[in-house]
Design a protein around this motif. Sequence first.
Motif, short mmCIF file in Angstrom:
data_model
loop_
_atom_site.label_atom_id
_atom_site.label_comp_id
_atom_site.label_asym_id
_atom_site.label_seq_id
_atom_site.Cartn_x
_atom_site.Cartn_y
_atom_site.Cartn_z
N VAL A 69 36.94 67.45 74.94
CA VAL A 69 36.73 68.99 75.39
C VAL A 69 37.91 69.53 76.06
O VAL A 69 38.30 68.83 76.97
N TRP A 70 38.46 70.46 75.46
CA TRP A 70 39.58 71.15 75.84
C TRP A 70 39.03 72.19 76.92
O TRP A 70 38.55 73.09 76.41
N LEU A 71 39.54 72.12 78.11
CA LEU A 71 39.50 73.23 79.05
C LEU A 71 40.67 73.90 79.38
O LEU A 71 41.67 73.54 79.96
N PHE A 72 40.67 75.03 78.68
CA PHE A 72 41.84 75.96 78.54
C PHE A 72 41.81 76.81 79.80
O PHE A 72 40.75 77.62 80.02
N HIS A 112 36.51 70.94 93.48
CA HIS A 112 35.90 69.65 92.93
C HIS A 112 34.39 70.02 92.60
O HIS A 112 33.94 69.62 91.38
N ALA A 113 33.69 70.42 93.60
CA ALA A 113 32.22 70.52 93.28
C ALA A 113 32.14 71.47 92.19
O ALA A 113 30.86 71.40 91.49
N MET A 114 32.60 72.75 92.24
CA MET A 114 32.54 73.73 91.26
C MET A 114 32.66 73.06 89.93
O MET A 114 31.97 73.19 89.01
N LEU A 115 33.77 72.24 89.78
CA LEU A 115 33.95 71.71 88.34
C LEU A 115 32.93 70.57 87.74
O LEU A 115 32.46 70.62 86.76
N ARG A 116 32.50 69.86 88.77
CA ARG A 116 31.58 68.86 88.44
C ARG A 116 30.18 69.45 87.98
O ARG A 116 29.56 69.23 86.81
N LYS A 117 29.81 70.53 88.76
CA LYS A 117 28.69 71.35 88.21
C LYS A 117 28.99 72.05 87.05
O LYS A 117 27.91 72.01 86.17
N ALA A 118 30.05 72.81 86.62
CA ALA A 118 30.29 73.42 85.78
C ALA A 118 30.16 72.37 84.44
O ALA A 118 29.94 72.61 83.30
N MET A 119 30.98 71.27 84.58
CA MET A 119 30.79 70.05 83.44
C MET A 119 29.53 69.85 83.14
O MET A 119 29.15 69.36 82.06
N ARG A 120 28.65 69.56 84.12
CA ARG A 120 27.28 69.04 84.02
C ARG A 120 26.50 70.13 83.29
O ARG A 120 25.84 69.96 82.23
N ASP A 121 26.64 71.47 83.64
CA ASP A 121 25.90 72.56 82.86
C ASP A 121 26.33 72.64 81.60
O ASP A 121 25.47 73.02 80.57
N ALA A 122 27.63 72.10 81.19
CA ALA A 122 28.04 72.41 79.78
C ALA A 122 28.05 70.85 79.13
O ALA A 122 28.50 71.03 77.88
N VAL A 150 29.40 68.12 79.53
CA VAL A 150 30.71 67.49 79.48
C VAL A 150 31.13 66.45 80.59
O VAL A 150 30.86 66.68 81.78
N SER A 151 31.41 65.24 79.88
CA SER A 151 31.94 64.24 80.63
C SER A 151 33.47 64.27 81.13
O SER A 151 34.31 64.78 80.54
N LEU A 152 33.56 64.28 82.56
CA LEU A 152 34.91 64.33 82.94
C LEU A 152 36.04 63.48 82.35
O LEU A 152 37.11 63.83 82.09
#
Length: 255
Positions: free
Chosen positions: A19-22, A163-173, A175-177
């Motif tokens: 999963v590319w995060l651009f 960090h918390a923002m990214l974890r939540k954004a990835m859960r919503d999408a 996406v595994s880190l």
Amino acid sequence: MRTSTSRRRRPHIAGGKPVWLFDLDNTLHRASHAIFPAINHGMTQYIIDALQVDIEEANRLRTGYTQRYGAALLGLTRHHALDAHDFLKVAHTFPDLGSMIRHERGVARLVAALPGRKIVLTNAPETYARAVLAELRIERLFERVIAIEHMRDRRQWRAKPDHAMLRKAMRDAHVSLNDAILVEDTRSHLKNYRRLGIRTVWITGHLSRKPHADGVPTRLPGTGRPHYVDRSIRSLKSLRPGVRLVRRTERKPGQ
């Protein structure tokens, strides 16, 4: 005939891994050319008008809050009475956006050729981000745009590299880190997110040795590749299919 036309207009979204995060600015296009100076000017003028300060103080607040929080907006909303949405709109609205954009030749082909999913992750507002993607003719290649409005939680605004923002954004999408690859020009974002296990790609081809939009030098001669960068590239061409991205921590001593 309608069904056929409708199908052709659907977004061309790839599935699977990675999963590319651009990042957007200075990653998918060269914002340093004209857009960053215009954004800086717009933000500074907005601060002058809203807070009734001189230009020196406005620039100090803009750059200081960006360095401290990751985005000027976060500091302004935490320490001043300011309309966040209006601030973003004023600083990121350009009637001549198309003439301001510079980008690599074949950017759409280069992004489309990458295997896996693609997401835009930017501290810019969504309307601006989608306008840039439309000008680049690559909006259809991304399954979603995670802009600064989407990073906000119930209590406050957030932005990269939170960090918390990214974890939540990835859960919503969904996406595994461990599946994510961050392609980004800002080293502090790469450094912070590398600690979460995300693979990191530092793209330098759009950077100048002048200050970034946050007032911090983005590129210094002789710095090489930081330890938190899995791969350093100048161009999106280097992300061509078939090139393996290895975690630096997985390499054996001496390699």
